[in-house]
Write an enzyme that holds these catalytic residues in place. Structure first.
Site, PDB file in Angstrom:
ATOM      1  N   ARG A 120       0.797  -1.219   0.000  1.00 41.67           N
ATOM      2  CA  ARG A 120       0.000   0.000   0.000  1.00 41.67           C
ATOM      3  C   ARG A 120       0.832   1.272   0.000  1.00 41.67           C
ATOM      4  O   ARG A 120       0.619   2.151  -0.823  1.00 41.67           O
ATOM      5  CB  ARG A 120      -0.926   0.018   1.216  1.00 41.67           C
ATOM      6  N   HIS A 139      -8.538  -3.873  -7.649  1.00 39.43           N
ATOM      7  CA  HIS A 139      -8.243  -3.153  -6.404  1.00 39.43           C
ATOM      8  C   HIS A 139      -9.535  -2.925  -5.626  1.00 39.43           C
ATOM      9  O   HIS A 139     -10.180  -1.887  -5.767  1.00 39.43           O
ATOM     10  CB  HIS A 139      -7.583  -1.813  -6.751  1.00 39.43           C
ATOM     11  N   TYR A 199     -17.832  13.153 -14.673  1.00 40.26           N
ATOM     12  CA  TYR A 199     -17.683  14.292 -15.580  1.00 40.26           C
ATOM     13  C   TYR A 199     -16.344  14.296 -16.325  1.00 40.26           C
ATOM     14  O   TYR A 199     -16.261  14.872 -17.407  1.00 40.26           O
ATOM     15  CB  TYR A 199     -17.793  15.609 -14.797  1.00 40.26           C
TER      16      TYR A 199
END
Length: 773
Positions: free
Chosen positions: A45, A91, A135
């Site tokens: 991570r 993921h 968007y």
């Protein structure tokens, strides 16, 4: 009654799904599980892999975009599509965290070499967030393709995803040095990483030098590898020695400043200094680059707040005139302000100067290390990355050799078929099972026979045979070169250098993307910065009343002028000062306090109680007030006759509590606070018993705190007054009455004794008050 039967077997428990419960100490179980969590955080991570400089989430984002064929020349796709594929296939984390990671890969002010090209609102340097992923649209950059180059060439291992339905690459094999080029940051359990971005051309130059000379010194590498190259530019002001030591150990910090530059100025010196000349001698400063990771909006707010808080009285205004390029205009209070002082004040009071830490903690995946977190210096990091690239080069060569061997097998079969074309056609037409017959007659392999049977009729041309023989020769030549490459480490290094030089051309210093943005140069000696320099100098008259009310009247008014006080109050102390001065207040308990004359209330009213500004004990009172004079000295003495010399510079206090200077015991009070003249050489002390002693000033110690030494010995009473003077000029005191007359006694040697003596009665005419005045 029958005895109950016993058995060694445990009683049966119902099958409720908890049959795997283990009886273990809680602390052992907790530590074991926390260790697993910590290792997962570190390796999967927070820390980047040394080989491609990526964390898993970034690698999976780019891999998913590659699977969606979002190449630089292809159309954009909605970011929501990318995020959906990433969290669904590779993921399984929150969509917000994945999208935030994707946004950062697309921001040219966050990454020195962006890996994602965004279309739409992907945030800005002001600190505004990106638009929602429904968007915006995205696709890969050419840099990302270079980082992923070779994925289809057997260069890396592919691992199953979390649910086993897909596969993903362990790392990206491309030659782009992403770890140093784009840097990394992250916080794991018990460790962290912080790597700034660097210039690709410089990284490649240092790597080439290391390949040519494995024993190269760190100093030589630093001649080629100059230091950070941040996405937002800026100016690293540390010395070369500090920067070099940080990269030698892999730990350190850099002082990073914004840059003042005014491209529209006419004079070259003004352009470099960021000064724009206006009409009438007026000027303004222009900030064109800000420190990395400092939001522009926050920086402007800090400057505006400093103006509002009067921390920058030499600054009039700040304006944001930025478009695509940063342009922050700094307007001084007047044209007489020193531009360098204004810059230095901004560096000190705002985030226009920051510190960026260096902690090159990465996952080292060399054989025997097993993705181990390690803090590496520059040379060790480049050595490890070079080793990884050599390994990828070998893997690519072996994979290509396998492909060549497979193709050569088929080409040889085709050539045999062309040489025996009539017989092959006859076998195919006459035999029910032509494959085994051909294999037996022409000694073909199963793949060769199958390939011949699958040939199209149009391939049966004479020209095809010539092409096959040419292809065979080319494959054999390539095979020979690859075998020599695998056998020779020197050839491998030469090949790697050739590839690196080719990559460098795309990121050379003369290209828009490769041009260095951050200036690395030790800052020139700056003028001494002090908050006092921010105070506009003006004369004031400070008045402290008997009941502790303090105020400052504008200008130097006559000290005998009448002022209004509250009923029952009157004048205690008055002095002339400047707003830039520090006011020293001495309390009867031996504590000294410091007030800025610029912060004193005005004299239109009665002022304010001084106790609201300093923490003065209830039983203590102010017994002296003076303006601090740098380098000055004071004679301090208690009512018990002990004293010493104190330096004025050591009496300044930064807090409301002040500074305890004179230690008092048994009810003693601070009785004497006298300035010592530069030429004074003797001390005169008079007691309540009116006896006078005179001794050398050298007999008094210089102390920053304490009781001091005994000035005069008393049988009854204590010290009345003390002063310093020049022996050759005589001892002076004020006469009684209005105090306007002064008497000087030049024949004073008969009172001159060693410090601590009882003394003798003073000369005739000495005041009955026992005070020198």
């Amino acid at each position: 009654m029958a005895a109950p039967t016993t058995t060694d077997e445990p009683p049966e428990t119902p099958d409720d799904g908890f049959d795997a419960i283990v009886d273990a100490p809680f602390d052992a179980a907790l530590s074991e599980r926390y260790l697993v969590y910590a290792l997962s955080t570190i390796t999967a991570r927070s820390l980047p892999d040394l080989r491609d400089g990526l964390k898993p989430v970034h690698r999976r984002l780019l891999w998913a975009m590659r699977q969606l064929k979002l190449n630089p020349n292809d159309a954009f796709k909605k970011s929501a599509r990318v995020v959906g594929d990433v969290i669904g296939k590779y993921h399984p984390h929150g969509d917000a965290s994945v999208y935030d990671a994707m946004v950062r890969l697309a921001q040219d002010f966050s990454l020195r070499y962006p890996l994602v090209e965004g279309q739409g609102n992907f945030g800005n340097v002001d600190g505004d967030n990106a638009a929602a992923y429904r968007y915006t649209e995205a696709r890969l950059t050419r840099t990302a393709l270079e980082l992923m180059a070779g994925l289809d060439e057997g260069t890396v291992e592919f691992l199953p995803t979390y649910n086993g339905e897909e596969i993903e690459p362990e790392i990206f094999p491309g030659l782009f040095p992403n770890l140093l080029a784009n840097g990394a940051s992250g916080i794991a359990v018990g460790m962290a990483t912080s790597i700034p971005s660097h210039n690709v051309a410089e990284v490649i130059d240092a790597t080439l030098e290391l390949i040519d000379n494995p024993s190269v010194t760190h100093e030589r590498l630093m001649e080629l590898f100059h230091g950070p190259d941040f996405a937002t530019g800026g100016h690293v002001i540390d010395s070369p020695a500090v920067i070099s030591e940080a990269y030698r150990t892999g730990r350190g910090a850099f002082r990073l400043r914004g840059r003042f530059r005014a491209p529209e100025a006419k004079d070259e010196a003004d352009i470099a200094a960021g000064i724009e000349r206006l009409g009438g001698g007026q000027w303004q400063l222009v900030i064109s680059e800000i420190p990395y990771q400092v939001p522009k909006g926050k920086l402007i707010e800090q400057i505006a707040q400093a103006i509002a808080d009067r921390k920058l009285p030499i600054l009039e205004d700040v304006r944001d005139e930025s478009d695509e390029a940063i342009r922050i205009v700094i307007v001084p209070k007047s044209r007489n302000v020193d531009p360098e002082l204004l810059k230095e004040s901004l560096f000190k009071l705002t985030d226009l100067e920051t510190r960026f830490s260096l902690n090159m903690n990465v996952l080292d995946a060399r054989p025997g290390f097993g993705r181990t977190p390690m803090v590496m210096g520059l040379k060790e990091l480049l050595e490890s990355w070079t080793f990884a690239q050599i390994d990828i080069l070998q893997r690519r060569a072996r994979h290509r050799l396998e492909k060549i061997a497979d193709r050569l097998e088929l080409v040889r079969g085709y050539i045999i078929a062309f040489l025996n074309l009539d017989r092959v056609i006859e076998i195919i037409r006459t035999e029910d099972e032509p494959k085994p017959v051909m294999m037996a007659e022409f000694e073909l392999t199963d793949r060769q026979a199958e390939a011949i049977l699958n040939m199209r009729l149009r391939s049966l041309r004479k020209l095809e045979e010539m092409q096959l023989r040419k292809e065979q020769d080319e494959l054999l030549a390539e095979q020979d070169e690859l075998e020599k490459l695998l056998e020779s480490p020197a050839r491998q290094r030469t090949r790697l250098k050739k590839d690196l030089r080719t990559l460098r051309k795309a990121y050379a210093e003369d290209t828009p993307l490769g041009r260095r943005r951050t200036l690395i140069a030790e800052a020139a000696p700056t003028i001494a910065f002090s908050m006092d320099a921010m105070i506009e100098k003006a004369p004031v008259t400070v008045i402290l009343s008997q009941k502790g009310w303090i105020r400052a009247a504008s200008g130097h008014v006559p000290l005998d002028q009448e002022f209004k006080y509250k009923e029952g109050d009157g004048l205690a102390f008055i002095c002339h000062a400047q707003t830039t001065d520090k006011l020293l207040l001495a309390a009867s308990d031996g504590r000294f306090f410091t007030l800025g004359c610029d912060k004193l209330p005005g004299a239109r009213g009665f002022g304010e109680p001084v106790r609201t500004m300093i923490d003065l004990e209830s039983e203590a009172s102010v017994c002296a007030m003076m303006v601090h004079k740098p380098g000055g000295k004071l004679l301090l003495a208690s009512s018990h006759g002990k004293g010493f010399v104190a330096l004025l510079d050591e009496l300044l206090a930064e807090t409301r509590k002040g500074r305890q200077v004179v230690n008092l015991k048994d009810g003693a009070k601070l009785a004497v606070i006298r300035p010592i003249g530069d030429t004074h050489d003797h001390v005169a002390v008079v007691g309540d018993n009116r006896k006078l002693v005179v001794f050398n000033l050298e007999e008094l110690p210089v102390m920053s705190r304490g009781q001091g030494v005994q000035l005069q010995r008393y049988r009854d009473g204590g010290l009345s007054d003390a002063t310093t003077f020049v022996l050759a000029d005589g001892l002076s005191w004020q006469m009684g009455g209005s105090g306007e007359r002064t008497r000087t006694e030049t024949e004073i040697r008969m009172w001159k004794v060693a410090r601590g003596a009882a003394g003798r009665m003073p000369p005739q005419g000495f005041p009955k008050s026992g005070k020198f005045g």
